[in-house]
Design a protein around this motif. Structure first.
Motif, PDB file in Angstrom:
ATOM      1  N   GLN A   2      46.917  79.260  70.988  1.00  0.00           N
ATOM      2  CA  GLN A   2      46.450  79.846  69.915  1.00  0.00           C
ATOM      3  C   GLN A   2      44.962  80.135  70.197  1.00  0.00           C
ATOM      4  O   GLN A   2      44.500  81.353  70.145  1.00  0.00           O
ATOM      5  CB  GLN A   2      46.451  79.176  68.661  1.00  0.00           C
ATOM      6  CG  GLN A   2      45.756  79.726  67.432  1.00  0.00           C
ATOM      7  CD  GLN A   2      45.906  79.136  66.137  1.00  0.00           C
ATOM      8  OE1 GLN A   2      46.455  78.107  65.909  1.00  0.00           O
ATOM      9  NE2 GLN A   2      45.283  79.512  65.119  1.00  0.00           N
ATOM     10  N   VAL A  28      44.775  83.135  72.667  1.00  0.00           N
ATOM     11  CA  VAL A  28      44.915  84.286  72.163  1.00  0.00           C
ATOM     12  C   VAL A  28      43.758  84.567  71.568  1.00  0.00           C
ATOM     13  O   VAL A  28      43.302  85.985  71.456  1.00  0.00           O
ATOM     14  CB  VAL A  28      46.061  84.412  71.359  1.00  0.00           C
ATOM     15  CG1 VAL A  28      46.291  85.596  70.342  1.00  0.00           C
ATOM     16  CG2 VAL A  28      47.518  84.188  71.843  1.00  0.00           C
ATOM     17  N   ALA A  29      43.074  83.606  70.816  1.00  0.00           N
ATOM     18  CA  ALA A  29      41.812  83.857  70.065  1.00  0.00           C
ATOM     19  C   ALA A  29      40.602  84.440  71.158  1.00  0.00           C
ATOM     20  O   ALA A  29      39.902  85.479  70.812  1.00  0.00           O
ATOM     21  CB  ALA A  29      41.206  82.720  69.370  1.00  0.00           C
ATOM     22  N   MET A  55      41.471  87.993  72.596  1.00  0.00           N
ATOM     23  CA  MET A  55      41.151  88.908  71.501  1.00  0.00           C
ATOM     24  C   MET A  55      39.553  89.175  71.384  1.00  0.00           C
ATOM     25  O   MET A  55      39.018  90.252  71.101  1.00  0.00           O
ATOM     26  CB  MET A  55      41.879  88.765  70.234  1.00  0.00           C
ATOM     27  CG  MET A  55      43.247  88.868  70.303  1.00  0.00           C
ATOM     28  SD  MET A  55      44.052  90.539  71.021  1.00  0.00           S
ATOM     29  CE  MET A  55      43.409  91.646  69.810  1.00  0.00           C
ATOM     30  N   SER A  56      38.919  88.060  71.464  1.00  0.00           N
ATOM     31  CA  SER A  56      37.351  87.967  71.312  1.00  0.00           C
ATOM     32  C   SER A  56      36.877  88.716  72.364  1.00  0.00           C
ATOM     33  O   SER A  56      35.858  89.777  72.181  1.00  0.00           O
ATOM     34  CB  SER A  56      36.943  86.604  71.294  1.00  0.00           C
ATOM     35  OG  SER A  56      35.547  86.619  71.150  1.00  0.00           O
ATOM     36  N   HIS A  65      37.491  92.876  71.597  1.00  0.00           N
ATOM     37  CA  HIS A  65      36.754  93.147  70.638  1.00  0.00           C
ATOM     38  C   HIS A  65      35.153  93.462  71.070  1.00  0.00           C
ATOM     39  O   HIS A  65      34.556  94.276  70.735  1.00  0.00           O
ATOM     40  CB  HIS A  65      36.730  92.433  69.297  1.00  0.00           C
ATOM     41  CG  HIS A  65      38.097  92.667  68.651  1.00  0.00           C
ATOM     42  ND1 HIS A  65      38.713  94.006  68.186  1.00  0.00           N
ATOM     43  CD2 HIS A  65      39.248  91.965  68.518  1.00  0.00           C
ATOM     44  CE1 HIS A  65      39.862  93.771  67.628  1.00  0.00           C
ATOM     45  NE2 HIS A  65      40.319  92.763  67.641  1.00  0.00           N
ATOM     46  N   SER A 106      32.478  84.759  75.312  1.00  0.00           N
ATOM     47  CA  SER A 106      33.992  84.933  75.217  1.00  0.00           C
ATOM     48  C   SER A 106      34.651  84.812  76.262  1.00  0.00           C
ATOM     49  O   SER A 106      35.873  84.165  76.459  1.00  0.00           O
ATOM     50  CB  SER A 106      34.427  86.236  74.312  1.00  0.00           C
ATOM     51  OG  SER A 106      33.723  87.381  75.000  1.00  0.00           O
ATOM     52  N   HIS A 145      44.516  85.923  64.932  1.00  0.00           N
ATOM     53  CA  HIS A 145      44.437  86.408  66.053  1.00  0.00           C
ATOM     54  C   HIS A 145      45.841  86.893  66.665  1.00  0.00           C
ATOM     55  O   HIS A 145      45.887  87.871  67.350  1.00  0.00           O
ATOM     56  CB  HIS A 145      43.790  85.338  67.212  1.00  0.00           C
ATOM     57  CG  HIS A 145      42.561  85.019  66.760  1.00  0.00           C
ATOM     58  ND1 HIS A 145      41.518  85.904  66.966  1.00  0.00           N
ATOM     59  CD2 HIS A 145      41.917  83.703  66.439  1.00  0.00           C
ATOM     60  CE1 HIS A 145      40.309  85.100  66.490  1.00  0.00           C
ATOM     61  NE2 HIS A 145      40.608  83.901  66.096  1.00  0.00           N
ATOM     62  N   LYS A 166      46.433  90.307  65.319  1.00  0.00           N
ATOM     63  CA  LYS A 166      45.787  91.280  66.101  1.00  0.00           C
ATOM     64  C   LYS A 166      46.506  91.713  67.245  1.00  0.00           C
ATOM     65  O   LYS A 166      46.431  92.684  67.713  1.00  0.00           O
ATOM     66  CB  LYS A 166      44.208  90.655  65.976  1.00  0.00           C
ATOM     67  CG  LYS A 166      43.502  90.797  65.027  1.00  0.00           C
ATOM     68  CD  LYS A 166      42.242  90.455  65.017  1.00  0.00           C
ATOM     69  CE  LYS A 166      41.248  90.275  63.569  1.00  0.00           C
ATOM     70  NZ  LYS A 166      39.885  89.749  63.852  1.00  0.00           N
ATOM     71  N   LEU A 167      46.774  90.583  67.845  1.00  0.00           N
ATOM     72  CA  LEU A 167      47.400  90.808  69.302  1.00  0.00           C
ATOM     73  C   LEU A 167      48.904  91.453  69.104  1.00  0.00           C
ATOM     74  O   LEU A 167      49.055  92.307  69.908  1.00  0.00           O
ATOM     75  CB  LEU A 167      47.785  89.337  69.931  1.00  0.00           C
ATOM     76  CG  LEU A 167      48.491  89.518  71.209  1.00  0.00           C
ATOM     77  CD1 LEU A 167      47.640  90.357  72.389  1.00  0.00           C
ATOM     78  CD2 LEU A 167      48.843  87.946  71.964  1.00  0.00           C
TER      79      LEU A 167
END
Length: 387
Positions: free
Chosen positions: A14, A17-18, A21-22, A25, A40, A80, A83-84
């Motif tokens: 987790q 993945v966070a 995605m950070s 973005h 990030s 997250h 979003k993925l």
């Protein structure tokens, strides 16, 4: 006990993945060397070093907008993952694998490709989803395995419980009705055709392992899976699919009902199920996909077919959550064969001409309401040859 010691593998994934995605973005908002981007990237490095101490690679599979990790849906594991899932669907990627050895610089390069920047962070004309050395992308196309086979041609018939030499003729002193004769002949034709497929295309025999579980749990579902595989294979050949795709659809059709292992056997055998029983049976596409995705070393086409074979082109069917606007073409073919065979199963006098006629009527009723009409017509032509 420290926090790090309490972190489970799922917690670490987790976090991965966070961080992923950070980076994505932040790269959209800030310049390549902005502190937010660098922070990030550092977070990604830190968390993946912990993950790879437990697992390699990190395999994430997308079905519709849902992410599957280690055979389990991550729908409730955090925003997250949502979003993925949206991100993977948008770029038409179903498999994302991150391998040990990935660096923040490699992730930066991968993200730059996605958002349309070159390695220096300068804009380019075309965005692209491109694999790197340790970040691999995959599409659901072929599932032909290069792994060592678990079975060989000589013992597949034993595994399936069928005898290639037995002709199924009744004993001399045994009377046989026309109905039983029709059922015996159809079973013999299907069995022999399936055995011929096995001997001709032995590269897909690893799939027969889960079929053993189905056979031992619910014989009706086992024989149904064999018939659907035969009918779907005939369809694939009729549609002149390439041999490798014929292999793939056979493999997928054989395991399409694997999720019924998670439905109580007394519910599966119920002739007049209650509403609650029906709802329980309708969970088998998702649980089947979960079971098949536990072997993440292969592209998950069988899981997609298991998940979508009860969905129709007009949106009817189940489950409600869809991977794409329409079911995968292979799932559509398996769905046609499945609907036909299920219609026969529901008739007490299965396989006689009356039952077949009723099954055909059900297909025709769906011909322009959720099924591909051309494929239905081709399928009905095949049924006419099964005399």
């Amino acid at each position: 006990m420290g926090i790090d010691q309490q972190e489970t593998l799922e917690d670490l994934v987790q976090g991965t993945v966070a961080a992923f995605m950070s980076v994505f973005h932040n790269s959209l908002i800030y310049s390549p060397h902005h502190p937010q981007v660098l922070t990030s990237l550092k977070q990604f490095d830190n968390v993946t070093s912990k993950v790879f101490a437990q697992i390699n690679p990190i395999s994430l599979i997308g079905i519709e907008k849902e992410i599957i990790f280690n055979g389990r849906s991550m729908r409730k594991a955090g925003v997250h993952f949502d979003k993925l899932g949206e991100f993977m669907k948008k770029i038409s990627i179903q498999v994302l694998r991150i391998y040990k050895g990935v660096t923040s610089d490699e992730l930066r390069q991968f993200i730059f490709y996605l958002i349309g920047l070159d390695t220096n962070g300068e804009p380019v004309d075309q965005k692209m989803a491109r694999s790197t050395t340790h970040i691999r992308l995959g599409e659901i196309i072929s599932v032909t395995s290069s792994k060592e086979e678990k079975f060989n041609n000589e013992n597949i018939a034993d595994v399936l419980g069928i005898d290639a030499e037995e002709d199924g003729e009744p004993k001399p002193d045994e009377e046989e009705s026309e109905e039983k004769k029709e059922a015996r002949i159809l079973k013999k034709q299907t069995t022999n055709a399936l055995l011929n497929l096995i001997y001709d295309w032995n590269r897909f025999v690893t799939l027969f392992a889960p079929l053993v579980d189905i056979k031992n749990y619910d014989a009706a579902s086992f024989h149904h899976s064999l018939r659907v595989a035969y009918l779907t294979a005939r369809m694939a050949v009729e549609l002149k699919m390439p041999p490798e795709h014929v292999l793939d659809i056979i493999k997928a059709s054989l395991s399409h009902d694997l999720g019924k292992l998670d439905v109580p056997s007394d519910v599966l055998s119920q002739q007049s199920p209650t509403k609650e029983m029906t709802q329980l049976v309708e969970t088998h596409p998702f649980s089947g996909a979960q079971r098949l995705l536990k072997n993440a070393s292969e592209a998950p086409l069988p899981a997609i077919v298991a998940y979508e074979h009860h969905r129709f082109l007009n949106g009817d069917g189940y489950p409600e959550n869809m991977r794409a606007k329409e079911p995968h073409p292979f799932a559509q073919l398996v769905g046609i064969a499945d609907l036909f065979d299920q219609s026969l199963i529901h008739e007490k006098s299965a396989f006689n001409m009356k039952a077949i006629a009723q099954a055909i009527r059900e297909l025709v009723a769906r011909r322009n309401k959720g099924l591909n009409p051309v494929w239905v017509d081709r399928f009905l032509n095949i049924i006419k040859t099964l005399e």
